[in-house]
Design a protein around this motif. Structure first.
Motif, PDB file in Angstrom:
ATOM      1  N   PHE B  87      -4.044  60.592  51.986  1.00 37.95           N
ATOM      2  CA  PHE B  87      -4.997  61.625  51.566  1.00 37.95           C
ATOM      3  C   PHE B  87      -4.474  63.012  51.927  1.00 37.95           C
ATOM      4  O   PHE B  87      -4.493  63.930  51.110  1.00 37.95           O
ATOM      5  CB  PHE B  87      -6.360  61.366  52.232  1.00 37.95           C
ATOM      6  CG  PHE B  87      -7.324  62.500  52.092  1.00 37.95           C
ATOM      7  CD1 PHE B  87      -8.028  62.688  50.906  1.00 37.95           C
ATOM      8  CD2 PHE B  87      -7.532  63.392  53.138  1.00 37.95           C
ATOM      9  CE1 PHE B  87      -8.910  63.742  50.773  1.00 37.95           C
ATOM     10  CE2 PHE B  87      -8.413  64.448  53.012  1.00 37.95           C
ATOM     11  CZ  PHE B  87      -9.106  64.629  51.825  1.00 37.95           C
ATOM     12  N   ILE B  88      -3.968  63.152  53.165  1.00 35.12           N
ATOM     13  CA  ILE B  88      -3.487  64.472  53.603  1.00 35.12           C
ATOM     14  C   ILE B  88      -2.307  64.913  52.736  1.00 35.12           C
ATOM     15  O   ILE B  88      -2.235  66.052  52.294  1.00 35.12           O
ATOM     16  CB  ILE B  88      -3.079  64.453  55.092  1.00 35.12           C
ATOM     17  CG1 ILE B  88      -4.310  64.198  55.956  1.00 35.12           C
ATOM     18  CG2 ILE B  88      -2.421  65.774  55.496  1.00 35.12           C
ATOM     19  CD1 ILE B  88      -4.001  63.998  57.427  1.00 35.12           C
ATOM     20  N   SER B  89      -1.401  63.949  52.437  1.00 32.10           N
ATOM     21  CA  SER B  89      -0.217  64.323  51.647  1.00 32.10           C
ATOM     22  C   SER B  89      -0.584  64.746  50.229  1.00 32.10           C
ATOM     23  O   SER B  89       0.178  65.422  49.562  1.00 32.10           O
ATOM     24  CB  SER B  89       0.781  63.167  51.608  1.00 32.10           C
ATOM     25  OG  SER B  89       0.343  62.186  50.700  1.00 32.10           O
ATOM     26  N   ARG B  90      -1.768  64.361  49.774  1.00 26.31           N
ATOM     27  CA  ARG B  90      -2.194  64.736  48.414  1.00 26.31           C
ATOM     28  C   ARG B  90      -3.151  65.915  48.415  1.00 26.31           C
ATOM     29  O   ARG B  90      -3.806  66.169  47.402  1.00 26.31           O
ATOM     30  CB  ARG B  90      -2.916  63.542  47.766  1.00 26.31           C
ATOM     31  CG  ARG B  90      -2.105  62.285  47.746  1.00 26.31           C
ATOM     32  CD  ARG B  90      -1.656  61.945  46.353  1.00 26.31           C
ATOM     33  NE  ARG B  90      -0.566  61.003  46.390  1.00 26.31           N
ATOM     34  CZ  ARG B  90      -0.662  59.760  45.916  1.00 26.31           C
ATOM     35  NH1 ARG B  90      -1.779  59.349  45.377  1.00 26.31           N
ATOM     36  NH2 ARG B  90       0.381  58.968  45.958  1.00 26.31           N
ATOM     37  N   SER B  91      -3.294  66.577  49.566  1.00 29.66           N
ATOM     38  CA  SER B  91      -4.341  67.599  49.667  1.00 29.66           C
ATOM     39  C   SER B  91      -3.874  69.007  49.353  1.00 29.66           C
ATOM     40  O   SER B  91      -4.607  69.960  49.582  1.00 29.66           O
ATOM     41  CB  SER B  91      -4.960  67.570  51.069  1.00 29.66           C
ATOM     42  OG  SER B  91      -5.524  66.316  51.304  1.00 29.66           O
ATOM     43  N   GLY B  92      -2.656  69.132  48.850  1.00 29.55           N
ATOM     44  CA  GLY B  92      -2.176  70.449  48.426  1.00 29.55           C
ATOM     45  C   GLY B  92      -2.230  71.474  49.540  1.00 29.55           C
ATOM     46  O   GLY B  92      -1.686  71.257  50.622  1.00 29.55           O
ATOM     47  N   ARG B  93      -2.941  72.559  49.281  1.00 27.97           N
ATOM     48  CA  ARG B  93      -2.925  73.660  50.236  1.00 27.97           C
ATOM     49  C   ARG B  93      -3.693  73.363  51.517  1.00 27.97           C
ATOM     50  O   ARG B  93      -3.551  74.057  52.506  1.00 27.97           O
ATOM     51  CB  ARG B  93      -3.496  74.914  49.576  1.00 27.97           C
ATOM     52  CG  ARG B  93      -2.439  75.691  48.797  1.00 27.97           C
ATOM     53  CD  ARG B  93      -3.016  76.967  48.248  1.00 27.97           C
ATOM     54  NE  ARG B  93      -4.073  76.669  47.281  1.00 27.97           N
ATOM     55  CZ  ARG B  93      -4.897  77.584  46.783  1.00 27.97           C
ATOM     56  NH1 ARG B  93      -4.819  78.824  47.172  1.00 27.97           N
ATOM     57  NH2 ARG B  93      -5.817  77.251  45.900  1.00 27.97           N
ATOM     58  N   ARG B  94      -4.566  72.344  51.472  1.00 26.80           N
ATOM     59  CA  ARG B  94      -5.353  72.014  52.665  1.00 26.80           C
ATOM     60  C   ARG B  94      -4.582  71.150  53.661  1.00 26.80           C
ATOM     61  O   ARG B  94      -5.090  70.857  54.746  1.00 26.80           O
ATOM     62  CB  ARG B  94      -6.620  71.262  52.238  1.00 26.80           C
ATOM     63  CG  ARG B  94      -7.568  72.129  51.447  1.00 26.80           C
ATOM     64  CD  ARG B  94      -8.970  71.975  51.991  1.00 26.80           C
ATOM     65  NE  ARG B  94      -9.857  72.937  51.395  1.00 26.80           N
ATOM     66  CZ  ARG B  94     -10.883  72.608  50.624  1.00 26.80           C
ATOM     67  NH1 ARG B  94     -11.125  71.336  50.379  1.00 26.80           N
ATOM     68  NH2 ARG B  94     -11.660  73.530  50.123  1.00 26.80           N
ATOM     69  N   LYS B  95      -3.375  70.710  53.289  1.00 24.13           N
ATOM     70  CA  LYS B  95      -2.569  69.844  54.134  1.00 24.13           C
ATOM     71  C   LYS B  95      -2.534  70.286  55.583  1.00 24.13           C
ATOM     72  O   LYS B  95      -2.817  69.518  56.489  1.00 24.13           O
ATOM     73  CB  LYS B  95      -1.120  69.868  53.619  1.00 24.13           C
ATOM     74  CG  LYS B  95      -0.752  68.700  52.776  1.00 24.13           C
ATOM     75  CD  LYS B  95       0.701  68.858  52.377  1.00 24.13           C
ATOM     76  CE  LYS B  95       0.887  68.283  51.002  1.00 24.13           C
ATOM     77  NZ  LYS B  95       2.237  68.518  50.513  1.00 24.13           N
ATOM     78  N   ASN B  96      -2.161  71.556  55.791  1.00 23.29           N
ATOM     79  CA  ASN B  96      -1.958  72.031  57.156  1.00 23.29           C
ATOM     80  C   ASN B  96      -3.256  72.025  57.945  1.00 23.29           C
ATOM     81  O   ASN B  96      -3.275  71.750  59.138  1.00 23.29           O
ATOM     82  CB  ASN B  96      -1.331  73.420  57.142  1.00 23.29           C
ATOM     83  CG  ASN B  96       0.125  73.342  56.709  1.00 23.29           C
ATOM     84  OD1 ASN B  96       0.764  72.321  56.933  1.00 23.29           O
ATOM     85  ND2 ASN B  96       0.623  74.388  56.084  1.00 23.29           N
ATOM     86  N   LEU B  97      -4.369  72.322  57.251  1.00 16.14           N
ATOM     87  CA  LEU B  97      -5.675  72.285  57.904  1.00 16.14           C
ATOM     88  C   LEU B  97      -5.969  70.872  58.394  1.00 16.14           C
ATOM     89  O   LEU B  97      -6.325  70.663  59.561  1.00 16.14           O
ATOM     90  CB  LEU B  97      -6.756  72.738  56.910  1.00 16.14           C
ATOM     91  CG  LEU B  97      -8.190  72.573  57.395  1.00 16.14           C
ATOM     92  CD1 LEU B  97      -8.473  73.549  58.539  1.00 16.14           C
ATOM     93  CD2 LEU B  97      -9.172  72.765  56.265  1.00 16.14           C
ATOM     94  N   TYR B  98      -5.785  69.880  57.513  1.00 22.01           N
ATOM     95  CA  TYR B  98      -6.090  68.501  57.876  1.00 22.01           C
ATOM     96  C   TYR B  98      -5.170  67.999  58.984  1.00 22.01           C
ATOM     97  O   TYR B  98      -5.607  67.286  59.884  1.00 22.01           O
ATOM     98  CB  TYR B  98      -5.992  67.589  56.646  1.00 22.01           C
ATOM     99  CG  TYR B  98      -7.046  67.861  55.606  1.00 22.01           C
ATOM    100  CD1 TYR B  98      -8.330  68.274  55.978  1.00 22.01           C
ATOM    101  CD2 TYR B  98      -6.788  67.705  54.251  1.00 22.01           C
ATOM    102  CE1 TYR B  98      -9.302  68.521  55.032  1.00 22.01           C
ATOM    103  CE2 TYR B  98      -7.755  67.949  53.298  1.00 22.01           C
ATOM    104  CZ  TYR B  98      -9.007  68.366  53.681  1.00 22.01           C
ATOM    105  OH  TYR B  98      -9.965  68.607  52.754  1.00 22.01           O
ATOM    106  N   LEU B  99      -3.887  68.393  58.913  1.00 16.85           N
ATOM    107  CA  LEU B  99      -2.959  67.994  59.969  1.00 16.85           C
ATOM    108  C   LEU B  99      -3.390  68.578  61.307  1.00 16.85           C
ATOM    109  O   LEU B  99      -3.348  67.910  62.334  1.00 16.85           O
ATOM    110  CB  LEU B  99      -1.541  68.473  59.634  1.00 16.85           C
ATOM    111  CG  LEU B  99      -0.752  67.605  58.667  1.00 16.85           C
ATOM    112  CD1 LEU B  99       0.608  68.236  58.411  1.00 16.85           C
ATOM    113  CD2 LEU B  99      -0.579  66.203  59.206  1.00 16.85           C
ATOM    114  N   ALA B 100      -3.854  69.840  61.270  1.00 19.24           N
ATOM    115  CA  ALA B 100      -4.321  70.477  62.498  1.00 19.24           C
ATOM    116  C   ALA B 100      -5.525  69.710  63.044  1.00 19.24           C
ATOM    117  O   ALA B 100      -5.647  69.517  64.257  1.00 19.24           O
ATOM    118  CB  ALA B 100      -4.685  71.935  62.223  1.00 19.24           C
ATOM    119  N   LEU B 101      -6.407  69.242  62.154  1.00 19.68           N
ATOM    120  CA  LEU B 101      -7.584  68.491  62.596  1.00 19.68           C
ATOM    121  C   LEU B 101      -7.176  67.166  63.244  1.00 19.68           C
ATOM    122  O   LEU B 101      -7.797  66.726  64.206  1.00 19.68           O
ATOM    123  CB  LEU B 101      -8.522  68.226  61.410  1.00 19.68           C
ATOM    124  CG  LEU B 101      -9.273  69.443  60.886  1.00 19.68           C
ATOM    125  CD1 LEU B 101     -10.118  69.078  59.678  1.00 19.68           C
ATOM    126  CD2 LEU B 101     -10.148  70.041  61.983  1.00 19.68           C
TER     127      LEU B 101
END
Lengths: 324, 277
Positions: B87-101
């Motif tokens: 899911f994170i790898s497909r999240s485009g620009r939100r990737k870094n946000l989700y990784l931080a979470l």
């Protein structure tokens, strides 16, 4: 001949209002080798991706055998793509790569599948290498696996995205002629994307020249090379000397010490340089009007020295006249 | 002798490993071959008794239980972590946000977070209070002090170690390979199982090792969320050095655990020819 693929005012723009493809209409005939050419960023790859279904058009439609593909995912479209980097499955053998698409056709019997794979391997001359993995193959072999993997499915149209650009130049010419004869043998419609005008001219039945998302001209190689409708098409497909608004290709430009005969166009010029290319001479001149003109002339007519005054001339029928 | 500059740069790390890893390991080895001291610590004579005690079926069952808990926790981490990584790898620009979470929990102490789970799970905790007040249950559910709570705590604690390596390998998969699968007629589920999962195998293997090994030796989570009712290898070792005051036996158990982990890693590395660690 029947139309197999039809693009109707196909357009694609992105969220940032960047237009990739703009109103492209095109009909491709069954069995045709059609090339889309243009500089990088002209929208040719996007057009191909719209046909394959990797992207949805913002406007217009794609029809395959008369049926709209709108909304159909890539796996439901009977077209197949040969990717620029081949996109082989690295964890599968050559055989598994070629089988992959056939295995998705659940109604196909194993025996039929085996036969088709064997035929495809033979067609691209990879028999005996079926248990190798992509990493153990040469660039040319990988390209042939990619071709076989798509052709084995007998798609209505094979989409090729610069499939020769990853090969080294010597191999490229050889593969080019193989590709052409392969297309004739299988009879499948090829839609070939390239930025190499020589590739397009030598391979295609017809060529579409794209520029900034638009299709500028469609025609046979002779049409687009000899009778380009726009200056962009003329310049993209090869060097053009623009003299007083008309274009003359270097190979149609002649040089002589004496004025040519009646009915020819001639302008006095000075030789700036002369390069010996083996099969011909590449002569750079400057007209007395100041314009630079390049001529590609036979070495059999002698050589030219720097600073010599000559006549640059051409036949009126060799002129390229484009509306500005 | 003149040392090349590059090797000289490795010197601090080499010294650190020697002092903080190899030296303590040798001390543990030595302790395991001595006798227990009256008030903790170790003394003479030399003895192999600590090792013979390991053959007691009691300890075999503790090891077996620890392996089971670690295996279940790893499997659950994989089940939750793979879809999350995808899911994170497909999240485009939100990737870094989700990784931080995903990484965010590391900003607070693991101990504090484990206590927080106790407050959520105990009889008068948030969950039971809520269910009681809604009338869904009449008696508080036994959510704490059992294997379920231990596994929950382990999965919660080690999930990021599963997500991050899987995410890294999924990110490296060539986008056009996935497009090629769809292009050849594969529906999304087939592409996932035939292409994405096999190509992220190195990440799955690395993530599983990174989760399994600390789960196997965990003592804090089983101690707090298991409430002493669930004795795992980690607790066994801890007890030997504290309440039981049997340092030689504690050392022997530690070394056995380490040996088992190393055998496991060797087996995985042999199966995975490219080498995984």
């Amino acid at each position: 001949m029947d139309a197999v693929l039809e693009l109707r005012k196909l357009s694609k723009s992105y969220a940032n209002h960047q237009v990739a493809v703009s109103g492209v209409s095109l009909t491709i005939q069954q069995g045709e080798f059609f090339s889309l050419v243009g500089p990088s960023g002209c929208g040719k790859t996007t057009t191909l991706r719209l046909i394959a279904g990797f992207e949805e058009p913002t406007d217009g439609d794609v029809l395959l055998k008369g049926v709209s593909l709108r909304g159909l995912p890539p796996y439901a479209r009977n077209v197949s793509t040969v990717f620029q980097n081949y996109a082989l499955f690295p964890h599968m053998t050559v055989r598994e790569n070629i089988e992959f698409g056939l295995r998705r056709k659940t109604q196909m019997r194993a025996a039929e599948r085996q036969k088709r794979v064997a035929d495809a391997l033979e067609m691209v001359q990879l028999t005996g290498k079926e248990s190798r993995r992509p990493a153990q193959l040469s660039g040319g072999e990988r390209q042939r696996v990619a071709l076989a993997r798509s052709l084995v499915l007998e798609p209505d149209v094979l989409l090729l995205d610069e499939p020769l650009s990853a090969l080294d130049p010597n191999l490229r010419k050889q593969v080019r002629s193989e590709l052409k004869s392969l297309q004739r043998r299988v009879g499948i419609t090829f839609l070939f994307i390239t930025h190499d005008q020589e590739e397009a001219l030598s391979l295609s039945d017809r060529i579409g020249v794209m520029n900034q998302g638009r299709l500028e001209q469609v025609g046979t190689p002779q049409d687009v090379y000899l009778r380009p409708r726009t200056r962009f098409v003329a310049d993209f497909l090869g060097t053009v000397n623009w003299i007083n608004g008309v274009g003359v290709r270097p190979e149609a430009t002649r040089i002589s010490y004496h004025p040519p005969g009646e009915g020819e166009r001639a302008v006095p010029a000075v030789i700036e340089s002369s390069l010996f290319l083996g099969n011909c001479l590449h002569v750079k001149t400057r007209l007395i009007t100041g314009e630079p003109v390049v001529a590609q002339v036979s070495r059999l007519n002698g050589s030219y020295g720097c600073g010599e005054t000559v006549h640059v001339w051409w036949h009126p029928q060799d002129e390229i006249i484009c509306p500005q | 002798m003149k040392l090349p500059a590059a090797r000289l740069c490795l010197l601090p790390a080499a010294v650190l490993i020697l002092l903080l890893f190899i030296a303590p390991l040798l001390i543990v080895c030595a302790y395991s071959l001595l006798s227990r001291g009256a008030y903790g610590g170790v003394g003479l004579p030399r003895s192999a008794e600590s090792y013979t005690r390991l053959f007691d079926p009691l300890y075999a069952s503790i090891f077996a239980r620890s392996f089971a808990v670690a295996a279940i926790s790893t499997a659950l981490c994989l089940l939750l972590g793979f879809p999350l990584a995808l899911f994170i790898s497909r999240s485009g620009r939100r990737k870094n946000l989700y990784l931080a979470l995903v990484i965010l929990p590391f900003w607070t102490s693991f101990l504090v977070r484990t206590y927080a789970w106790m407050f959520l799970l105990r009889d008068t905790g948030l969950l039971n209070t809520l269910l009681l007040s809604l009338g869904i249950i009449r008696e508080p559910l036994p959510l704490l002090y059992n294997y379920g709570a231990v596994i929950l705590g382990l999965v919660y604690g080690y999930l990021p170690f599963m997500v991050l390596p899987i995410y890294a390998t999924i990110e490296r998969i060539d986008r056009s390979v996935i497009e090629a699968a769809a292009d050849l007629g594969a529906k999304p589920w087939t592409t996932l199982t035939q292409i994405v999962v096999p190509l992220s195998a190195p990440g799955i293997a690395a993530g599983s090792v990174l989760v399994f090994i600390p789960c196997l030796g965990a003592y804090l989570t089983p101690d707090l969320l298991g409430g002493g009712k669930t004795i795992l290898v980690g607790n066994l070792i801890q007890n030997q050095f504290t309440t039981a005051r049997d340092w030689p036996f504690g050392s022997a158990v530690s070394l056995l655990l380490m040996a088992l982990v190393m055998v496991l890693l060797l087996l995985i590395a042999r199966r995975n020819q490219e080498g995984l660690l």
